[in-house]
Each structure stands twice: as C-alpha cells, then as structure tokens.
Write an enzyme that holds these catalytic residues in place. Structure first.
Site, mmCIF file in Angstrom:
data_model
loop_
_atom_site.group_PDB
_atom_site.id
_atom_site.type_symbol
_atom_site.label_atom_id
_atom_site.label_comp_id
_atom_site.label_asym_id
_atom_site.label_seq_id
_atom_site.Cartn_x
_atom_site.Cartn_y
_atom_site.Cartn_z
ATOM 1 N N HIS A 97 0.878 -1.179 -0.063
ATOM 2 C CA HIS A 97 0.001 -0.074 -0.012
ATOM 3 C C HIS A 97 1.012 1.350 -0.169
ATOM 4 O O HIS A 97 2.052 1.314 0.631
ATOM 5 C CB HIS A 97 -0.815 -0.088 1.183
ATOM 6 C CG HIS A 97 -2.001 1.129 1.280
ATOM 7 N ND1 HIS A 97 -1.843 2.347 1.580
ATOM 8 C CD2 HIS A 97 -3.392 0.980 0.753
ATOM 9 C CE1 HIS A 97 -2.970 2.766 1.441
ATOM 10 N NE2 HIS A 97 -3.901 2.188 0.912
ATOM 11 N N GLU A 171 -4.044 1.607 -7.325
ATOM 12 C CA GLU A 171 -4.543 2.752 -6.535
ATOM 13 C C GLU A 171 -3.525 3.823 -6.736
ATOM 14 O O GLU A 171 -2.451 4.073 -6.177
ATOM 15 C CB GLU A 171 -4.451 2.294 -5.121
ATOM 16 C CG GLU A 171 -5.529 1.178 -4.742
ATOM 17 C CD GLU A 171 -5.581 1.193 -3.303
ATOM 18 O OE1 GLU A 171 -6.890 1.316 -2.680
ATOM 19 O OE2 GLU A 171 -4.724 1.034 -2.564
ATOM 20 N N GLY A 177 -6.940 8.786 -0.142
ATOM 21 C CA GLY A 177 -6.910 9.766 1.115
ATOM 22 C C GLY A 177 -7.915 10.968 0.988
ATOM 23 O O GLY A 177 -8.835 11.013 -0.038
ATOM 24 N N SER A 217 -10.574 6.989 -4.359
ATOM 25 C CA SER A 217 -11.814 7.831 -3.965
ATOM 26 C C SER A 217 -13.249 7.171 -5.092
ATOM 27 O O SER A 217 -13.727 7.715 -5.437
ATOM 28 C CB SER A 217 -11.400 9.219 -4.804
ATOM 29 O OG SER A 217 -10.525 9.882 -3.975
#
Length: 265
Positions: A97, A171, A177, A217
C-alpha cells in the site's frame, strides 16, 4: 464466471467493537452477494482479526490483514508474521500500500520478499501499485513505465503457477486519501488495459486470470463508471465503505445489476 471483488481496508479507524458491529451488517449481504457473483472482503486492524474471524465463520466474506513481515520469526519489534496471521484466520494479505511505502519506507524489494512469504503460507496476496502525482504529470508513458517496474519488481523470481491466487490493485496515490482526486473512468480504462497487456506479455499462463481491482476515491457517484470497465475486476473501496449506510447502497446496486442480467465478466 470469475467473481467481481469488492471490499475495503479499514486502515487505523475501527476498534474491535466497531468492527464487529460493521461485519454483522455486512454479513446480511453475504448470500445475495455470493449468488450475484460478488466476492466480499474486509481488511481490519491486527487487533481485530481474532475477534472478526469467528464472526465471519460460515460466510463467503474473506478476511484480510493490512501488512506482514517476510520473516518466519525473529527480532522484529512491532511486526507480524505469516504464521501469526494464519492462526488468526487471515485468508488475504494487503501488500505494498502506498502509505506503507511513503510513511514506512517500504521498497519493491521488500514487497517481493513479503509476496513470496504469503504464497508459501497459502495467504492470498493483494498487491497494491500506483503512481504519484509527479509521475502522472509527466505523462502516461511515464505512468506505464512506473507501473511496469512496480509489477516486475514485486513479482521478481516468482513462478507463474505461484501467481494463480494473486490480486492486483491499481491505486493511484493522487486519488486516495482525504485529499484524493477521483480518476476519470477513461484514464482508469487505459491504465488497466496496459496492466492487463503487460501481465499477458510477461506472465502468460496467468496474465489473463489475475483479477485487477481499482481503488482511489471510489464512491456512490462514480463506482458504476468504474465497475463497467472491461479490465476492472473489482473495487477496493475506501471511506465510502467504512460507513455501512453508504456501502450497503453500493452493494445493493451491484447485486441488483447482476440479478437483472446487466453485469457480466
């Protein structure tokens, strides 16, 4: 027919009590999701795993962990081993990640070692890749090169047959975020098409079968445009999935699309 994956990583948000309340609501979608060809998964914090595992018994919802060390054991204060995770009932492991890379200086080489350990222990790896804003602004050729390097370094030295359980999540760092900017569906389509073609070229025996998830998102206003893309085989949802009132609407719509015969892979 291959399942369509949809799930979430809670990051450092929910306590065990909050997590248990969440999965009780999530479980109400298990049967319909399974019949609709959806594969649900949830990735809690380490402390919640031993409690959430029994709560998911008898369901098709996969339980994942957010990270692990590559060593079997040793003097690695604060780390978690693969055997500890399997004992806690973990079936999946999220690796690479962008927050692990940014805040904890994790490298592609370390990711490669973790991936090999996960495969050895029979834990399904969910490997995250994605470019930062500067790379995106340099143009799509720069993005393609960046992602190809991330993939090839992560999978270095791993036999094709050992990648049969791999999940790959694109991602983009600039899209995740609180300050993330949702990506256009057309952009994701081009990126996922590149990733699929790269996998086909370099990992022929499994290049077509590795599920490609999109995360960044994802919310109620855009998830339909993402899930409809040819090479998007799942959605890795962030904040929109932490609130079950939002996530249940997303799941309900996905299940309904499938039951109406309007969604195939």
């Amino acid at each position: 027919m291959k399942p369509f994956w949809i799930g979430t990583n809670w990051k450092m948000t929910k306590t065990t009590k909050e997590g248990l309340a969440y999965v009780e609501k999530l479980k109400t979608f298990d049967k319909d999701a399974r019949q609709a060809g959806l594969q649900l998964f949830v990735i809690p914090s380490f402390l919640s795993l031993p409690s959430i595992h029994p709560a998911l018994n008898g369901t098709n919802i996969k339980l994942g962990a957010q990270n692990m060390h590559w060593a079997e054991q040793g003097a690695y204060t604060g780390e978690i081993s693969a055997s500890m995770l399997t004992e806690a009932g973990v079936q999946m492991i999220e690796l690479g990640h962008s927050e692990r890379r940014k805040y904890f200086n994790e490298t592609d080489e370390q990711l490669n070692k973790k991936l090999k350990t996960a495969i050895h222990h029979g834990i399904q790896p969910l490997v995250c890749i994605g470019e930062d804003r500067d790379t995106k602004q340099a143009g799509e050729s720069a993005v393609f090169n960046y992602l190809a390097q991330q993939i090839d370094r992560a999978l270095h030295g791993i036999q094709e047959e050992d990648l049969s359980s791999l999940l790959l999540a694109y991602e983009p760092v600039w899209a995740i975020g609180e300050q993330g900017v949702p990506a256009e569906a057309a952009y994701i389509d081009r990126i996922h098409t590149f990733i699929r073609n790269h996998l086909r070229k370099h990992y022929r025996s499994v290049g077509d079968s590795i599920p490609l998830l999109y995360g960044g998102s994802v919310h109620l206003d855009n998830f339909h445009s993402y899930r409809a893309l040819e090479h998007v085989n799942g959605l890795f949802v962030g904040r929109a999935a932490w609130d079950m009132d939002l996530f249940k609407q997303m799941l309900t719509e996905l299940i309904q699309i499938k039951s109406d015969g309007g969604y195939t892979r």
